[in-house]
Design an enzyme around this catalytic site. Structure first.
Site, PDB file in Angstrom:
ATOM      1  N   ASP A  29      36.970 -31.508   7.164  1.00  0.00           N
ATOM      2  CA  ASP A  29      35.623 -31.107   7.575  1.00  0.00           C
ATOM      3  C   ASP A  29      35.116 -32.074   8.648  1.00  0.00           C
ATOM      4  O   ASP A  29      35.321 -33.277   8.563  1.00  0.00           O
ATOM      5  CB  ASP A  29      34.682 -31.101   6.365  1.00  0.00           C
ATOM      6  CG  ASP A  29      33.429 -30.297   6.630  1.00  0.00           C
ATOM      7  OD1 ASP A  29      33.288 -29.206   6.038  1.00  0.00           O
ATOM      8  OD2 ASP A  29      32.583 -30.741   7.450  1.00  0.00           O
ATOM      9  N   ILE A  30      34.435 -31.511   9.632  1.00  0.00           N
ATOM     10  CA  ILE A  30      33.938 -32.325  10.745  1.00  0.00           C
ATOM     11  C   ILE A  30      32.757 -33.201  10.323  1.00  0.00           C
ATOM     12  O   ILE A  30      32.489 -34.229  10.959  1.00  0.00           O
ATOM     13  CB  ILE A  30      33.556 -31.405  11.945  1.00  0.00           C
ATOM     14  CG1 ILE A  30      33.539 -32.167  13.251  1.00  0.00           C
ATOM     15  CG2 ILE A  30      32.245 -30.697  11.708  1.00  0.00           C
ATOM     16  CD1 ILE A  30      33.427 -31.267  14.484  1.00  0.00           C
ATOM     17  N   ASN A  86      30.766 -21.876  -1.117  1.00  0.00           N
ATOM     18  CA  ASN A  86      29.425 -21.409  -0.772  1.00  0.00           C
ATOM     19  C   ASN A  86      29.515 -19.955  -0.328  1.00  0.00           C
ATOM     20  O   ASN A  86      30.417 -19.585   0.435  1.00  0.00           O
ATOM     21  CB  ASN A  86      28.846 -22.271   0.352  1.00  0.00           C
ATOM     22  CG  ASN A  86      28.621 -23.702  -0.090  1.00  0.00           C
ATOM     23  OD1 ASN A  86      28.352 -23.968  -1.258  1.00  0.00           O
ATOM     24  ND2 ASN A  86      28.738 -24.642   0.840  1.00  0.00           N
ATOM     25  N   HIS A  99      35.900 -19.984   2.718  1.00  0.00           N
ATOM     26  CA  HIS A  99      36.575 -21.283   2.640  1.00  0.00           C
ATOM     27  C   HIS A  99      36.218 -21.971   1.340  1.00  0.00           C
ATOM     28  O   HIS A  99      35.143 -21.756   0.784  1.00  0.00           O
ATOM     29  CB  HIS A  99      36.215 -22.169   3.832  1.00  0.00           C
ATOM     30  CG  HIS A  99      34.742 -22.293   4.072  1.00  0.00           C
ATOM     31  ND1 HIS A  99      34.012 -21.297   4.684  1.00  0.00           N
ATOM     32  CD2 HIS A  99      33.862 -23.266   3.762  1.00  0.00           C
ATOM     33  CE1 HIS A  99      32.747 -21.659   4.754  1.00  0.00           C
ATOM     34  NE2 HIS A  99      32.615 -22.856   4.195  1.00  0.00           N
TER      35      HIS A  99
HETATM   36  P1  5GP Z   1      29.679 -23.836   4.605  1.00  0.00           P
HETATM   37  O1  5GP Z   1      28.329 -24.435   4.889  1.00  0.00           O
HETATM   38  O2  5GP Z   1      29.851 -22.525   5.345  1.00  0.00           O
HETATM   39  O3  5GP Z   1      30.031 -23.750   3.156  1.00  0.00           O
HETATM   40  O4  5GP Z   1      30.726 -24.865   5.191  1.00  0.00           O
HETATM   41  C1  5GP Z   1      31.112 -24.877   6.530  1.00  0.00           C
HETATM   42  C2  5GP Z   1      31.736 -26.210   6.770  1.00  0.00           C
HETATM   43  O5  5GP Z   1      32.407 -26.152   8.014  1.00  0.00           O
HETATM   44  C3  5GP Z   1      30.710 -27.351   6.880  1.00  0.00           C
HETATM   45  O6  5GP Z   1      30.988 -28.339   5.895  1.00  0.00           O
HETATM   46  C4  5GP Z   1      30.893 -27.865   8.296  1.00  0.00           C
HETATM   47  O7  5GP Z   1      30.772 -29.275   8.407  1.00  0.00           O
HETATM   48  C5  5GP Z   1      32.284 -27.373   8.644  1.00  0.00           C
HETATM   49  N1  5GP Z   1      32.452 -27.142  10.065  1.00  0.00           N
HETATM   50  C6  5GP Z   1      31.624 -26.444  10.894  1.00  0.00           C
HETATM   51  N2  5GP Z   1      32.100 -26.444  12.154  1.00  0.00           N
HETATM   52  C7  5GP Z   1      33.270 -27.158  12.122  1.00  0.00           C
HETATM   53  C8  5GP Z   1      34.216 -27.511  13.137  1.00  0.00           C
HETATM   54  O8  5GP Z   1      34.104 -27.187  14.316  1.00  0.00           O
HETATM   55  N3  5GP Z   1      35.291 -28.242  12.714  1.00  0.00           N
HETATM   56  C9  5GP Z   1      35.468 -28.619  11.412  1.00  0.00           C
HETATM   57  N4  5GP Z   1      36.558 -29.343  11.122  1.00  0.00           N
HETATM   58  N5  5GP Z   1      34.579 -28.307  10.436  1.00  0.00           N
HETATM   59  C10 5GP Z   1      33.491 -27.591  10.788  1.00  0.00           C
END
Ligand code: 5GP
Length: 113
Positions: A29-30, A86, A99
């Site tokens: 995760d970024i 989520n 994911h």
């Molecule tokens: P959600 O909020 O949809 O459950 O999680 C999405 C996740 O994707 C977040 O934890 C966010 O930090 C990660 N994320 C979003 N954009 C990027 C990206 O460009 N690269 C990576 N490695 N993670 C990302």
């Protein structure tokens, strides 16, 4: 349009790919929310678990098996970890490509914020 995760797999944007097979992949995760924060996702762009169908059963099972394998590979299996999926806006989902978050390296409680 391809999701950010698909773009990482294609090499169109930078990302640290830890694992991939025919169905799934895992990236760091970024914006890590724990010392270890990995995202495991299907190569098929299923929008969320709410959009998954019976035909996706193998993919859904593989996601958890891959999460457990990545945890073993990272040496966090014994101390434990949290898996989070989520779903939708109230669920805090920001990327519309299903994911599993693998979080580890610190103790975690409930409820989540
Ligand atoms: P959600 O909020 O949809 O459950 O999680 C999405 C996740 O994707 C977040 O934890 C966010 O930090 C990660 N994320 C979003 N954009 C990027 C990206 O460009 N690269 C990576 N490695 N993670 C990302």
């Amino acid at each position: 349009m391809a999701s950010v995760f698909t773009k990482i797999l294609r090499g169109e944007i930078h990302g640290e790919i830890l694992y991939q097979d025919d169905l799934c992949a895992a990236i760091r995760d970024i914006q890590p929310q724990a010392p270890v924060h990995v995202l495991i996702f299907p190569k098929k762009e299923i929008r969320s678990v709410a959009q998954a169908s019976a035909g996706d059963q193998e993919i859904l099972g593989r996601l958890l098996l891959v999460a457990a394998q990545v945890a073993r590979d990272l040496g966090i299996s014994e101390r434990g970890y949290r898996l989070v999926v989520n779903t939708g806006s109230d669920g805090g989902q920001t990327v519309s490509h299903l994911h599993v978050h693998l979080l580890a390296g610190r103790a975690m409680g409930l409820p989540l914020a």
